[in-house]
Design an enzyme around this catalytic site. Structure first.
Site, PDB file in Angstrom:
ATOM      1  N   TYR A 120       1.292  -1.192  -0.305  1.00 27.38           N
ATOM      2  CA  TYR A 120       0.074   0.056   0.019  1.00 27.38           C
ATOM      3  C   TYR A 120       0.253   0.938   0.281  1.00 27.38           C
ATOM      4  O   TYR A 120       2.014   1.634   0.866  1.00 27.38           O
ATOM      5  CB  TYR A 120      -1.248  -0.319   1.187  1.00 27.38           C
ATOM      6  CG  TYR A 120      -1.767   1.608   1.455  1.00 27.38           C
ATOM      7  CD1 TYR A 120      -3.100   1.389   0.387  1.00 27.38           C
ATOM      8  CD2 TYR A 120      -1.120   2.405   2.228  1.00 27.38           C
ATOM      9  CE1 TYR A 120      -3.568   3.261   0.694  1.00 27.38           C
ATOM     10  CE2 TYR A 120      -1.755   3.225   2.117  1.00 27.38           C
ATOM     11  CZ  TYR A 120      -3.241   3.864   1.670  1.00 27.38           C
ATOM     12  OH  TYR A 120      -3.358   4.738   2.346  1.00 27.38           O
TER      13      TYR A 120
ATOM     14  N   GLU B  91      -3.832   7.705  -4.092  1.00 30.23           N
ATOM     15  CA  GLU B  91      -3.744   6.194  -3.752  1.00 30.23           C
ATOM     16  C   GLU B  91      -3.521   5.124  -4.625  1.00 30.23           C
ATOM     17  O   GLU B  91      -3.842   5.046  -5.551  1.00 30.23           O
ATOM     18  CB  GLU B  91      -4.969   5.870  -2.937  1.00 30.23           C
ATOM     19  CG  GLU B  91      -4.725   4.763  -1.808  1.00 30.23           C
ATOM     20  CD  GLU B  91      -5.994   5.088  -0.761  1.00 30.23           C
ATOM     21  OE1 GLU B  91      -5.751   4.852   0.458  1.00 30.23           O
ATOM     22  OE2 GLU B  91      -7.219   4.337  -1.443  1.00 30.23           O
TER      23      GLU B  91
END
Length: 398
Positions: free
Chosen positions: A118, A206
């Protein structure tokens, strides 16, 4: 301004970030053509069909599927395009899918196991610095990771005077447990990602997941991007990425009319001039035991035409059970606002079926109250905050 995954990847690729390649399709036929083109360019045999909506968690809602042949590409595209996709990040009604991204399969077998990470770039408002947040737990809800295993989330703050430094990119790669070519690729990935964030004036990038492929390449498999609306004048091409079909229809209409409107979940509509007063008005509504249905700042002008427009915008929300007008008469006199409210009410006839409470303070406030009280219209007037709150409460408790 939120944009689609495929648009975010276009920005990333323009700054040298390696991305999962793909083509957008508006119907099953275009999806098949895209799959054929991808196979010719990349050699991929399988294709991932990904719904393009402004929401995360698409896979959980059935918006991301793997096709192992062209027939499945067509079938899955037909299933996904037009569906009402419900994810943890959408409302209960979900979002209608208008297009899909046909992407290459990047989970191919090779010399090592694939790994998912992530990574996001955003502003740490508390410290006034950009930061890179990253974790070895990619592909999962980062909120769950933060709650249950916060030690697996790392952050790297960027000094705005010098920007991202090489040692910081290397530290990120090291904390992710990478070595060899994957380490070098991650350092390059982080550097290019940060440049994309800064260069596009974004408020958030993101990437979940960032994938280490089986042959040790680092690529962005997804891209959730939010662009800073206030900087779009510097990026006319990025401004064209806006997809109003993904936005709240009432907010789109209000913006086109020059009203600052944000849709909320409550039952009391607000019409206010000034953002600070609007926030205080919403607090007032909550203090009375209810929830605001919207944030609406009409600005310095509150004539009959603008008030009527604001009424119509607010009443498009079927949840609205009352409207509280709270205007400070500084730039515009209170008596003019009062006349605007009265005229608007007359023009709209029977279309207003909810109680209206008007609080006016400032220049000619007393005259304005007299005008409201003597108008013959079923409009309630107030002078003090508490009085307005009490009238909202009384109107909704009838």
């Amino acid at each position: 301004m939120d944009i689609h995954e495929y648009q975010g990847k276009e920005i990333l690729a323009s700054y040298g970030v390696k991305v999962q390649r793909g083509y957008v399709a508006n119907n099953p036929q275009e999806a098949v053509a895209a799959a054929k083109q991808l196979t010719a360019e990349t050699g991929t045999g399988w294709h991932v069909i990904k719904a393009q909506v402004h929401a995360g968690g698409r896979g959980k809602g059935g918006g991301v599927k793997l096709a192992k042949n062209l027939q499945q590409v067509e079938e899955l595209a037909e299933q996904i395009i037009g569906m009402q996709l419900i994810t943890p990040q959408t409302s209960a009604e979900g979002k209608k899918v208008h297009k899909v991204l046909v992407a290459e399969d990047v989970y191919y077998p090779g010399e090592s196991e694939t790994s998912e990470f992530y990574m996001s770039v955003l502003l740490n408002r508390g410290k006034g610095r950009n930061m890179i947040m990253y974790s070895t737990e990619g592909g999962m809800d980062i909120e769950e990771v933060a709650e249950h295993t916060p030690e697996l989330i790392f952050t790297e703050e960027i000094d705005p005077t010098v920007g991202l430094q090489g040692f910081q990119a290397r530290r990120i790669a090291f904390n992710l447990g990478l070595s060899g070519n994957a380490f070098k690729e991650m350092v390059q990935f982080v550097d290019a990602l940060y440049k994309a964030y800064i260069g596009s004036d974004s408020s958030m990038f993101e990437i979940n997941p960032v994938l280490k492929t089986s042959d040790n390449k680092i690529i962005a498999v997804d891209a959730k991007v939010n662009l800073d609306d206030n900087a779009l004048y510097r990026h006319p091409k990025l401004a064209e990425y806006r997809d109003i079909r993904e936005e709240n229809a009432i907010e789109v209409e209000a913006k086109a009319a020059g009203l600052n409107y944000v849709d909320l979940d409550g039952t009391v509509g607000c019409m206010v001039n000034g953002a600070g007063l609007a926030m205080a008005t919403m607090d007032l509504i909550k203090y009375a035991g209810f929830e605001p249905a919207n944030f609406l700042d009409v600005g310095g002008t509150a004539d009959a035409k603008r008030v009527e427009l604001a009424f119509r915008i607010i009443l498009k929300d079927p949840a609205v059970k009352a409207i509280l007008i709270n205007i400070f008469g500084g730039i515009v006199r209170c008596d003019r606002v009062a006349q605007g409210v009265i005229d608007a009410y007359k023009n709209m006839g029977d279309s207003i079926k909810v109680p209206i409470i008007v609080r006016l303070q400032g220049t000619n406030a007393e005259l304005a109250k007299e005008m409201i009280d003597n108008s013959g219209m079923p409009i309630l007037s107030a002078v003090q905050f508490q009085e307005a709150a009490d009238q909202v409460k009384a109107a909704l408790n009838k």
